[in-house]
Write a protein that holds these residues in place. Structure first.
Motif, short mmCIF file in Angstrom:
data_model
loop_
_atom_site.label_atom_id
_atom_site.label_comp_id
_atom_site.label_asym_id
_atom_site.label_seq_id
_atom_site.Cartn_x
_atom_site.Cartn_y
_atom_site.Cartn_z
N CYS A 29 -26.44 43.07 7.65
CA CYS A 29 -25.25 43.10 8.50
C CYS A 29 -24.93 41.67 8.91
CB CYS A 29 -25.49 43.95 9.75
SG CYS A 29 -24.11 43.82 10.90
N LEU A 30 -23.77 41.18 8.47
CA LEU A 30 -23.27 39.87 8.90
C LEU A 30 -22.34 40.11 10.07
CD1 LEU A 30 -22.59 37.99 5.56
CD2 LEU A 30 -24.45 37.64 7.19
N ASP A 31 -22.81 39.75 11.24
CA ASP A 31 -22.10 40.03 12.48
C ASP A 31 -21.12 38.92 12.82
OD1 ASP A 31 -21.48 41.29 14.90
OD2 ASP A 31 -23.12 40.32 15.96
N ASP A 32 -19.93 39.30 13.22
CA ASP A 32 -18.89 38.38 13.71
C ASP A 32 -18.35 37.44 12.64
OD1 ASP A 32 -18.18 39.12 16.22
OD2 ASP A 32 -19.45 37.67 17.26
N ILE A 33 -18.23 37.92 11.39
CA ILE A 33 -17.65 37.07 10.36
C ILE A 33 -16.21 36.76 10.78
CG2 ILE A 33 -16.88 38.95 8.84
CD1 ILE A 33 -17.77 37.07 6.48
N GLY A 34 -15.85 35.52 10.69
CA GLY A 34 -14.52 35.08 11.11
C GLY A 34 -14.57 34.16 12.32
N VAL A 35 -15.73 34.09 13.01
CA VAL A 35 -15.82 33.20 14.17
C VAL A 35 -16.16 31.77 13.76
CG1 VAL A 35 -16.49 35.06 15.74
CG2 VAL A 35 -18.26 33.67 14.68
N GLN A 36 -16.64 31.59 12.53
CA GLN A 36 -17.06 30.28 12.06
C GLN A 36 -15.85 29.39 11.80
OE1 GLN A 36 -17.20 33.08 10.19
NE2 GLN A 36 -15.85 32.54 8.52
N MET A 37 -16.09 28.09 11.83
CA MET A 37 -15.03 27.14 11.51
C MET A 37 -14.77 27.16 10.01
SD MET A 37 -16.08 23.91 13.92
CE MET A 37 -14.64 22.98 13.42
N SER A 38 -13.54 26.88 9.64
CA SER A 38 -13.16 26.86 8.24
C SER A 38 -13.53 25.50 7.65
CB SER A 38 -11.66 27.12 8.11
OG SER A 38 -11.28 27.11 6.77
#
Length: 161
Positions: free
Chosen positions: A80-89
């Motif tokens: 489970c990869l939690d909170d994908i999308g919170v990382q910087m691009s």
């Protein structure tokens, strides 16, 4: 035997949850008693839950030579990869995600993604989004701010005393 759990395990390669209390949903699977469900550990794997920022930090540390933790994550039967999308691009972030997600995609490993945004709105490479979206079943949870609800309940309890 709980055939519904078996069906979910075998038919859904990837699940993408959106909004709501996804932490509670995903982590609740870790408390399943295999004796009660009738599923042995070989059939129903407990997910390895990892916040994406912890994955990135773990990857940075692995550059010093110890790749044990990263390999454990890569090889997890259910991740489970939690909170994908919170990382910087950033390009290196896309490289880390592509490497992990493509390997799991190619090997048909179960990966659960939690996020507050739909796959198409993720600020990551399109190849990664394609791999997530092509094997995802999106579950939208109601928008409930669990932390705020708990804080309000705690404050009410304190004021009622």
């Amino acid at each position: 035997m709980n055939y519904r759990l078996m069906l979910i395990h075998f038919l859904i390669d990837f699940v993408f949850t959106l909004g709501g209390n996804v932490d509670g949903l995903v982590c609740s699977g870790q408390n399943i008693n295999h004796e009660q469900t009738g599923l042995c550990g070989e059939i129903f794997k407990i997910p390895e839950v990892l916040h994406v920022l912890d994955l990135l930090e773990m990857t940075k540390k692995s550059y010093d030579g110890d790749r044990g933790e990263v390999e454990r994550i890569r090889n997890a039967a259910v991740l489970c990869l939690d909170d994908i999308g919170v990382q910087m691009s950033k390009e290196w972030v896309d490289t880390v995600f592509y490497s992990l997600i493509n390997e799991r995609y190619s090997n048909h490993k179960i990966t659960i993604y939690t996020s507050n945004v739909l796959p198409d709105a993720l600020k990551i490479d399109d190849r990664i989004i394609d791999r997530i979206a092509s094997r995802s079943y999106i579950i939208t949870l109601p928008e409930v701010n669990v932390r705020r609800s708990k804080a309000e309940a705690g404050m009410k309890k304190l004021l009622d005393k």
